[in-house]
Structures are given as C-alpha cells and as structure tokens.
Design an enzyme around this catalytic site. Structure first.
Site, short mmCIF file in Angstrom:
data_model
loop_
_atom_site.label_atom_id
_atom_site.label_comp_id
_atom_site.label_asym_id
_atom_site.label_seq_id
_atom_site.Cartn_x
_atom_site.Cartn_y
_atom_site.Cartn_z
CG HIS A 157 1.57 8.03 3.26
ND1 HIS A 157 1.21 7.65 4.53
CD2 HIS A 157 2.64 7.24 2.94
CE1 HIS A 157 2.00 6.69 4.95
NE2 HIS A 157 2.88 6.42 3.99
CD GLU A 158 3.58 6.85 -0.70
OE1 GLU A 158 4.76 6.71 -0.30
OE2 GLU A 158 2.64 6.12 -0.32
CG MET A 181 8.19 2.82 -3.28
SD MET A 181 8.31 2.28 -1.55
CE MET A 181 9.86 3.03 -1.09
CG HIS A 236 7.14 8.23 3.32
ND1 HIS A 236 7.46 7.86 4.61
CD2 HIS A 236 6.20 7.34 2.90
CE1 HIS A 236 6.74 6.81 4.96
NE2 HIS A 236 5.96 6.47 3.94
#
Ligand code: B3K
Ligand code: ZN
Length: 922
Positions: free
Chosen positions: A306-307, A272, A310
């Site tokens: 990926h995180e 996350m 973000h």
C-alpha cells in the site's frame, strides 16, 4: 483550534505557494530548533496587499525575517510585520511576486503525546505529518496543493541519534565537534508538506540493491531497532515484490535511488507513505514465525505494498485538497487489494488461483461490511468525498478507504482490465507532478475509453449504501425468467434524497442440476450483437449490458433506477436459481427474498466462489437471528447438513472452507438486528457454535493434526491447513473435549498455532484452561511488546462463560495497570480498550454503567493527550442509537456528559455527531 466547518465548495487556490524550502533541525527530544527558509511565490492575480499566510500550531516563535530583513510583530494595520496566533503566522509587507521567508522556531518532541508532528518514541525522534502535522514543526502553507522541493539538514548528538534520515537522497554526512553529527538530505521531487519526514534514532537496516525495469538501480532498506533485525526480512521481501508488481501490472517504475522503511512502536495508524521514507507502525513491519501469525504476514505484505503504491498514486500525483483524499486512498487500497490477490494466486499456482482470489475478495468484503456499511448508516455517514469536516483526521475512514476502493473497482469492472489500465496510463501522463481532484481521475478513465462517465460521479457525491431490490418471474413452460432490478439509496445526514448510481450487476442462473445456464436476453434471440457504434466525436454512454450473449456469467449495469432482464431459452420446469452480484460486483445491500432452498442450492453449487460463501453466510445469519428472536432453540437440520457438507468438501480450498463455515461476525450481525441486542446475540452465537461443533464432531479428529509442516514457513496453502486445524481445535474445545490445547501450545514452533491453541483454550467451558494458557503466553512473551498486544486483545475480546457480568470489564480495567500497558502507545489502547468496546459489546452491555464510565474516562483522557486515538475510541460506540434497552437509555446521559467535557476538535466532532447534532451540510 479550528472549530469551524471546512467546506469543499470553499476551496481557493493558494495565495502564496512555496517553490523551494531549506530546513535545518537541531534535534533534541526536549527542545528542537527548526530553521526554515522558504522561497515563496505569489499566486497569479493575487493582490500585493495579500499577506503570506503560514500555518503554525504549537510553535515557539524565535524569529521571523522577510527578504533578509528581520520582521517584528505588526504594530498597526497595513504596515510591514507579522501576526502570530494559535493557528497561523501571517507576514505583511511582501510587495514583489517572489519572497524569501526565514523563521526560527522551537518545538518539544518529548511533550508531543498526539504523535502528530515531530515526536519521541523510545529514545528516537520521528515525524507524522499527514494530514496537518507539518504545521506543528515549522510555519508553512500546510496544504497538499503547495508542492516544494525540500533540502533538509539534520544535526544531533551522534551517540543518542546515530541515524539521521529524511526524504530523498543523502547529500552528505559530517562529524562535528562535541560528539555531534550532521546529515544533509535533498529530495529531487517537489512534494506537499504532508509527505515530509525525518527520523533520528538508534536503528539498523537490512538492505538490498535491486535493478529496475528502466535499467536503473535502487537501494531498498528496512530500518528497525538492532534487536529486531531478524524480523525485518519479510518486509524487505514484500517491498521488492510490490516494486515488481507495480512494474508488471501498471508499468510504474520506482523513481528513487533509495527507498526506506522505518519501524516505530508509537504510531497512530498503520503506516505512512512519506516520499522515499515510509514510516511504519512496527506491527506492519516486523514478522518472524515466533512473533507473527499467518494473518500478520499477509498484513505486512499488504501494508508495505500500500505505502509503496502511494509513491505513484498519492505522491507523484497528489490531492488538490483533503476532500479529495479518496483520490489517493481509494485507488491505493484497490491497488493493494489486487497486489495481495495476485501474490496469493501466484503462490498457490494456476489451479487454485481462482479460489485464492475468492478468499481475498471475501476478506475485503468482510471488512467493508463490518466497518463501512455501519458507518454509512450511522452519524458519521459521508460520501467517499466528504462535503465538509471539522477535523480532517476524522475522515480517514472505511468509507474513504474501503468504499473508495470499491468505487475504483466499479470502474475496473465497467472498463475491464485493459480499459482500466489505459485510463491509469492516461492519468499518469496527464497529471504527473500535480495536485488534482477526483473529477480529474474519472476524466482520465473516461477519455482513455471513450465513455461518458459523468453519471458515475454520483458515487463521489452521495453517502449511504445503495439497496438493490430484486424480484423475479418464472414462466416454467416457456423457459422464460425475468429479473426486475431496482435501486435506491436511503437518506443520510444532510442528504434526504439520493439518486440512482451506476450499478454493475454480474450474475448467473443455476439450473436444477446446479449447473450454470447460458444467458440470452429476449432481444438477443437472433444472437447477432449489433456492432458498437463508434463514439461520434463524443463519448459512448455506459453500456447497460455486456455483449457476451450466451455466456453463463454476464454483466448488466443499472444506469437508472430500474432494469428488467428477460432471459429466454431456459430449460422448462423448475425455476432457475439466480446468483446475483457475483464477486460482489457492487458495494450494495441486496434486498431479495431468497428461500432457504435457494441458499442451499447455491451453497452447494454456485460456480462463483464468492457467492457460494455469501450463500452460506446469509443462511447462517438467518439461523442465528431466528435464535436471537427466540423463534427456535436450535439450528435447522437442513442448514446444519449443508454446512457440514461444504466444510467437508475436500475438493475446495481449506481457507475457503474455513471462511464459509465460520459464523458471520458479530459486528455485522448486530447491524442486521433491530434493535441490536449484543447480549442476546452473544447467547445465540454461543448456542449456534456449540450446535455446529456437535454436528461436525466426526470431522474434527480428521483435521486436528493437519497443522503445519515443520519448520514453519508463511505460505497461503499451509496457512489454509493451519486455519482448518485451528477451526477443529476450537470446535472440540467448545464441546469441552479438547484437553490438548496445552500440549499444542507448548509444541508449536510458530505463533499462528500457539495463538490458535490459546483461542481454543479460551473457548473451552473450563475457564481454568484458558487462564493457564494466558499466563503461559504472558511469561513467554513478557519482553515482546508487539506480541503482548495479542494477549491484551484476547482478554479484551473474551467471552465470559460463567463469570459474573462485569468480569471481563474488570479484567480490562485491571490490565490498564499492567507494566506493559501504556495509554501513550496507540497499539496498546487499540488492543485492550478499543477492542473491548468495538468487538466485545456484549460484555460491555452486560457490565452496564461501569462500562460506560470506563469509556468516558478513556475518551476524556485521550482527548487531552492524543485526539486521533480518542476519536477512534469514541467512535466504537457510534451505533448506540440502535441498541436495545436498557443499554441505549443507560448510555445516552454518559454521551451527553462526555460531550460537555471534551476539548479537542477531533473528539468533539465525533461526539456531536453521535449526539445527532447536525454538524455538517452533508
Ligand atoms: N496516508 C496515511 C494515513 C495518514 C493518516 C493521517 N491521520 C496512511 C495510508 O493510507 O497509507
Ligand atoms: Zn493510503
């Protein structure tokens, strides 16, 4: 709980928003007290009567104050006071345009089994707020278009919770009497509540200070349990690589003085992107040669990337509402895919860069076909931007993520790297610090390139996988080859009629000698390409073709239903062989009667590595399906010869060869079989594998020993060699010949080879061999929770050779009693239970009723404890309507019975759709 349907068209801006918030936590796993002070602003034009509505779920309300005055429950209509129900806290009586709200609530982390909000894992406390977990921590307008500055004070027992983390910068730490301590964190960037995070646990960090492209410095940290410190290095290295890549490829620099990654064992998904404080499933952080495979190393790098990405695509620019989820997810998956591809290319060097990229593209397309294509045809079909939902957590799907990334890739294909980058720059310039929509993103791309992308938006509106139907004409005397391309998208739930999408087709033509032919269209004969008309004030339409007259790979784009391409000047004689959708230039299903001979030709010669792989897979698929239909007992000679030739071609990348030679995945094959009969398919796959193992018999000894150099090091080239060796081991085992698995298992200095040896043993017809290594594996990794997941997974996905139907199911059920298995740990449920239903349907079907009863019991158990995990398990069987009898008929009543008993919105939404209850408009 919200049982109703939430529709995109009902979006309204917030009535009240929050500019700044002060949170103060008195942390304890049994009871945590949360004090919040919100500086609220009334929206423009909003009436004075409008209450301040805060989302609030499962909160014990202690007190509420408005503008410094305590507030009581509202006694009658119209007066000052609050109303507290299951889902919200409404405050009446704020008359001024600004208001100060203070609340005190109590929550119970140890009882939070849903792992959403603040929860306990081991002895620590962690949060997960996306999408709607923050409302389970404190009353707040929990929607992404409310962006506030967060000040966070954490107080806890120092011995129990020595590390206290939250987003942003550490302002101060204070020792308090009674063995307690306090930390104050301030995040300089306004953010939506879903990006809030806190951690209170006994952790240690490895860290590195790095210089940034703009001259600033930043501290990168990876926080793990003390005993896991030796496994945190790869995640830290990956974080730095991601940071460098975003600087290089997109000009995006880290905006924080400190960037933290924290690993936690109990986590519903992968990771996350909380601002400055990413929380990760340990599975995507920890890596060491002994405990992670080559694939795990690649996955850690991808997820860390990926995180990190973000931070710009998701955090700096976020979503206006949850319907726009693909705005951040599709784009970030695309960035992650490109990052992995660039890192691979760099690691293997310029000569092998193209094939390394092709391998990455193959993996991404495999994921798309295995996970997203079925979703697009099933009861959960939805556009990458859904029109409605009951539970947003059900829409973190392969469609939003993987198809979303393909849609971004289409823009990249249409606009080229430079044009795409210009569009991204425009996007950041224009929308930084805002919560925006998918239209905003496409508009930035359009403006920066002077191209009208309005027709492109249909990709956001329509569900279903488009079909590209291809027919060809060949005039062998004139050397004229005509391609007729036509597209249609089949109906999906709620969308009976679909229109044409913008569909780029990259293609080539192969001559009889296998070489690519120059591509010239009939109207390009004189080869003076007309200069592109500058956009007269307005925007250019999307061009139906590129200007590369005479090139051997060209890009043509369907902007309508059909496109006819007439190629001229080709060598007369035999018909050229088309190579369509090179690099998988659009996420479609190709409908094209390609003869075996054409597949053979492309398998041998296609200059596009992706298509070469695809030709091999299509032919293999055809072969296996013929076996399932009982049309033949064995694989075709010609196929086997071509297969062997490709596999043995030493000029090709090892990993590529393994991917091309592996039979297509079972889940994908089931999709291409009507009705889907998992048991017949399994039988055909076993037979095909053994045929191939026999045909390649002379190859296996060549590769058997070409495993890794010692000591192990993660490196894509080495990984390729290991994959080839593993392939050979398994093939020999299938023939019942490999007695070496046990030795390889014992001698390996890394998990990749040890698991490959175990997999080979499990493929051996003598089941005792597999049993012996399973038990050796269990003792070796008895204390290693994460590695044991692989042991659970193998037993869940095992093919039974001689076992009675139901033996694998019985084993899986028994393993739920294993000391290391916990229903409260998502990784365990995914490894053992989800894997069994999602990836071993043949064994489930063979077991029959007891398997469906087990599914029901597990779904209901999770429905009550962790609905997000429950939904995922429920969805494993969502394609049940396609199953052959008697499986389908046996499952139908079980689905009905389960549906009657579920309680959570999440699981109910899935089961209602599986039962074909119309729950959505589209
Ligand atoms: N954004 C999170 C996913 C949150 C899932 C909520 N149920 C991870 C990611 O895509 O990076
Ligand atoms: Zn994401």
């Amino acid at each position: 709980m919200t049982e109703h349907l939430i529709r995109r068209e009902d979006y309204r801006p917030p009535q009240w928003s929050v500019r700044e918030v002060w949170l103060s936590f008195t942390l304890d796993e049994e009871t945590t007290e949360v004090r919040a002070r919100l500086h609220c602003l009334r929206g423009e034009g909003v009436s004075e009567e409008e209450p301040i509505v805060l989302d609030a779920e499962e909160l014990e309300l202690v007190s509420v104050a408005l503008d410094g005055e305590p507030l009581s429950p509202q006694s009658g209509p119209g007066g000052r006071g609050f109303v507290h129900d299951d889902v919200s806290l409404r405050l009446h009586g704020a008359r001024a345009p600004e208001a100060w709200v203070e609340t005190v609530v109590r929550i119970h982390p140890a009882r939070n089994t849903a792992l959403s909000g603040l929860y306990r894992s081991g002895t620590g406390l962690f949060t997960q707020c996306e999408a709607q977990g923050f409302r389970r921590i404190t009353p707040f307008p929990d929607r992404p278009d409310v962006m506030a500055r967060f000040h966070v004070t954490l107080e806890a027992d120092e011995a129990r919770y020595p590390v206290l983390l939250s987003n942003g910068n550490l302002q101060e730490t204070v020792r308090l009497p009674g063995g307690r301590h306090r930390a104050v964190w301030v995040d300089p960037f306004p953010k939506p509540s879903y990006l809030f995070a806190l951690v209170a646990a006994d952790l240690q960090a490895i860290e590195r200070e790095v210089g940034l492209a703009d001259g600033r410095r930043s501290l990168l940290q990876v926080w793990v349990k003390p005993e896991h410190l030796p496994r945190a290095g790869w995640a830290l290295a990956s974080l730095e690589a991601a940071l460098r890549w975003d600087e290089r490829r997109f000009g995006r620099v880290l905006d924080l003085d400190r960037y933290m990654i924290v690993a936690v064992s109990d986590f519903n998904m992968g990771a996350m992107e909380n601002k400055g404080l990413n929380i990760f499933n340990t599975k995507y952080v920890l890596a060491s040669p002994e405990t992670a495979t080559d694939a795990d190393y690649a996955a850690v790098q991808a997820v860390v990337g990926h995180e990190y990405f973000h931070n710009w695509t998701g955090n700096r620019i976020t979503c206006r509402d949850w319907f726009q989820l693909t705005l951040k997810e599709g784009l970030t998956v695309f960035r992650e895919q490109e990052f992995s591809a660039d890192e691979l290319a760099q690691a293997v060097g310029p000569e092998r860069a193209d094939s390394a990229r092709a391998v990455k593209r193959i993996e991404d397309v495999q994921t798309l076909r295995t996970a997203q294509f079925p979703e697009d045809e099933g009861p959960m079909a939805h556009p990458i931007r859904p029109q409605s939902y009951r539970a947003i957590d059900n829409f973190y799907t392969a469609t939003v993520y993987e198809k979303g990334a393909e849609v971004i890739r289409l823009l990249h294909t249409l606009l080229g790297e430079k044009g795409f980058r210009a569009g991204m720059d425009r996007y950041f310039e224009r929308y930084d610090g805002q919560a925006v929509t998918c239209e905003d993103f496409v508009a930035a791309m359009a403006e920066a390139n002077g191209v009208d992308l309005t027709p492109f938006l249909r990709w956001y509106e329509q569900a279903g996988t488009p079909r590209l139907v291809v027919e060809e004409d060949w005039d062998g005397d004139a050397g004229r080859y005509t391609l007729h391309l036509r597209q249609f998208t089949p109906p999906t739930p709620g969308q009976p009629e679909n229109g044409p999408v913008i569909l780029p087709v990259r293609l080539g033509l192969l001559g009889a000698d296998g070489r690519d032919l120059p591509l010239v269209l009939a109207d390009e004969r004189d080869a003076v390409p007309a200069p592109e008309a500058p956009p007269a004030g307005g925007m250019r339409p999307i061009a139906p073709r590129d200007s590369a007259v005479g090139a051997t790979t060209r890009l043509f784009t369907l902007t309508d239903e059909a496109l006819t391409l007439e190629f001229i000047g080709l060598p007369p004689g035999p018909k050229p062989v088309p190579s369509l959708l090179r690099g998988f230039s659009a996420p479609v299903r190709l409908v094209f009667e390609e003869p075996d001979e054409a597949l053979r030709h492309r398998m041998a010669y296609d200059s596009d590595a992706f298509n070469r792989w695809d030709a091999a897979q299509s032919w293999a698929q055809r072969q296996v399906l013929r076996l399932t239909r009982g049309e033949t007992e064995t694989l075709d000679e010609t196929f086997v010869t071509a297969w062997k030739q490709l596999l043995a071609d030493e000029s090709l990348d090892a990993m590529f060869r393994v991917k091309a030679a592996a039979l297509p995945g079972e889940r994908w094959l089931l999709e291409t079989m009507t009705p889907a009969d998992p048991v017949r398919l399994r039988t055909a796959l076993v037979r095909s594998s053994i045929d191939l193992a026999r045909a390649g018999r002379d190859l296996w000894p060549r590769w058997r020993d070409c495993g890794s150099a010692r000591p192990y090091r993660y490196d894509p080239l080495e990984a390729g060699r290991r994959a080839l060796a593993a392939f050979a081991w398994r093939m020999e085992a299938l023939l019942g010949e490999d007695e070496r698995c046990s030795r390889t298992f014992a001698a390996a200095d890394n998990l990749t080879e040890r698991l490959a040896a175990l997999d080979a043993a499990l493929a051996h017809p003598d089941e005792a061999l597999g049993e012996a290594l399973l038990s050796a594996f269990e003792s070796r990794y008895a204390e290693d929770d994460l590695v044991l997941d692989k042991w659970f997974a193998r037993q869940a996905m095992r093919w039974s050779w001689h076992g009675a139907p139901g033996a694998v199911l019985a084993r899986v059920q028994r393993l739920t009693e294993h000391r290391a298995f916990r229903w409260t740990n998502p990784n365990k449920v995914y490894a053992l239970v989800l894997n069994f239903f999602a990836n071993n349907l043949a064994e489930a079907c063979a077991a029959g009723d007891p398997a469906w009863a087990f599914w029901q019991e597990a779904v209901l158990r999770l429905d009550a404890t962790n609905p997000i995990v429950g939904s995922r398990l429920a969805r494993a069987l969502e394609r049940w309507r396609r199953w052959a009898e008697p499986y389908r008929a046996a499952f139908a009543p079980v689905l009905e019975a389960t549906r009657r008993q579920v309680r959570s919105t999440e699981v109910r939404e899935i089961l209602d759709r599986m039962a074909d209850e119309e729950v959505v408009a589209p």
